[in-house]
Scaffold this motif. Structure first.
Motif, short mmCIF file in Angstrom:
data_model
loop_
_atom_site.label_atom_id
_atom_site.label_comp_id
_atom_site.label_asym_id
_atom_site.label_seq_id
_atom_site.Cartn_x
_atom_site.Cartn_y
_atom_site.Cartn_z
N VAL A 128 -3.73 -3.60 -4.71
CA VAL A 128 -3.53 -2.82 -3.49
C VAL A 128 -4.90 -2.57 -2.88
N CYS A 129 -5.08 -2.92 -1.62
CA CYS A 129 -6.38 -2.75 -0.98
C CYS A 129 -6.21 -2.40 0.50
N LEU A 130 -7.29 -1.93 1.08
CA LEU A 130 -7.31 -1.55 2.48
C LEU A 130 -8.41 -2.33 3.18
N HIS A 131 -8.05 -3.00 4.27
CA HIS A 131 -9.03 -3.67 5.12
C HIS A 131 -9.37 -2.75 6.28
N LEU A 132 -10.65 -2.66 6.61
CA LEU A 132 -11.13 -1.73 7.63
C LEU A 132 -11.80 -2.47 8.78
N THR A 139 -5.43 -3.01 7.96
CA THR A 139 -4.20 -3.39 7.26
C THR A 139 -4.26 -2.88 5.81
N LEU A 140 -3.09 -2.50 5.32
CA LEU A 140 -2.92 -2.10 3.93
C LEU A 140 -2.17 -3.21 3.22
N GLU A 141 -2.77 -3.77 2.17
CA GLU A 141 -2.17 -4.89 1.45
C GLU A 141 -1.65 -4.46 0.09
N ASN A 142 -0.43 -4.87 -0.20
CA ASN A 142 0.13 -4.74 -1.56
C ASN A 142 0.45 -6.16 -2.02
N ARG A 143 -0.36 -6.68 -2.90
CA ARG A 143 -0.30 -8.10 -3.29
C ARG A 143 0.02 -8.24 -4.78
N ASN A 184 8.96 2.45 8.60
CA ASN A 184 8.39 3.77 8.89
C ASN A 184 7.44 4.16 7.77
N ALA A 185 6.30 4.68 8.13
CA ALA A 185 5.27 5.02 7.15
C ALA A 185 5.73 6.13 6.23
N ASP A 186 5.70 5.85 4.91
CA ASP A 186 5.96 6.93 3.96
C ASP A 186 4.69 7.76 3.80
N LEU A 192 -3.08 6.51 3.90
CA LEU A 192 -4.05 5.42 3.80
C LEU A 192 -4.37 4.81 5.16
N LEU A 193 -3.37 4.73 6.04
CA LEU A 193 -3.59 4.14 7.37
C LEU A 193 -3.95 5.18 8.43
#
Length: 232
Positions: A128-132, A139-143, A184-186, A192-193
């Motif tokens: 799980v990572c965050l691109h800035l 973007t928030l990635e769950n890979r 919808n954002a939990d 995070l976003l």
């Protein structure tokens, strides 16, 4: 000469040039993948990846027993490449940043198994990572990555190098699937976003394989204002 120096994109453009120049016209049969690999001094998997892209673009038609032919009536399709998020951000004039949030080896969820067509669960690497962009969430990635197909991912320092770029460089795929949907954002995603909980967001879900072996599936949740470019 060492085999495999050419990228699949370079091979694809070379074959495409042959078709555009008339070397191979509508309906003509192209050489076998093995023959092209010898001719271009590259791996057969490189030829297969290039051919798959030409097929997906509607330029050629591949049949298991009939070989590969130039389409008599080429299709026109929009194409979407798997993006390098850093290049997306820098291409818009932003400064790229990256944060690793979580990295853990565990069995996949049922949804991940279904997305990759896995008959039996096997431990995978969840990242799980965050691109800035300019310090703001992009973007928030769950890979999820198959450590059976790509064992070298376990040796990568993912605090310094993001999996998006590493996989595109080191785990060439032969096919991929792409899905778009709204959610919808939990509470966690909103935090995070940096958006309000319940905000409508765009999610992009991708899965890649090399032949029948799963490589990765990732869900990228985009911050408001994200734009995706398609070319045709």
């Amino acid at each position: 000469m060492q085999q495999g120096r050419q990228t699949w994109k370079a091979v694809r453009e070379r074959i495409h040039d042959w078709i555009l120049s008339g070397r191979y016209g509508p309906g003509d049969k192209l050489p076998k993948d093995s023959e092209l690999a010898l001719q271009m001094d590259c791996a057969r998997s490189t030829i297969q990846r290039a051919m798959q892209d030409l097929s997906d673009s509607g330029i050629i038609e591949r049949r298991r027993k009939g070989g590969t032919h130039v389409r008599k009536n080429p299709l026109v399709r929009a194409t979407l490449d798997i993006p390098v998020t850093r290049h997306e951000i820098e291409g818009r004039g932003g400064q790229y940043g990256y944060q690793l949030i979580e990295k853990v080896q565990r069995p996949p969820t049922r949804a991940v198994q279904a997305a990759l067509g896995m008959a039996e669960p096997q431990d995978m690497l969840q990242i799980v990572c965050l691109h800035l962009s300019d310090g703001r969430p992009y973007t928030l990635e769950n890979r999820w990555v198959s450590i059976e197909t790509v064992p070298d991912i376990l040796q990568v320092d993912l605090t310094r190098e993001n999996a998006n770029e590493w996989l595109l460089k080191n785990a060439p795929y032969t096919r991929f699937e792409l899905k778009f949907y709204a959610l919808n954002a939990d509470e966690k995603t909103a935090e995070l976003l940096s958006v309000q909980q319940g905000s409508a967001l765009l999610a992009i879900e991708r899965a890649t394989w090399v032949d029948e072996a799963a490589i990765t599936t990732v869900t990228a949740i985009t911050a408001p204002g994200y734009q995706l470019l398609s070319r045709s």
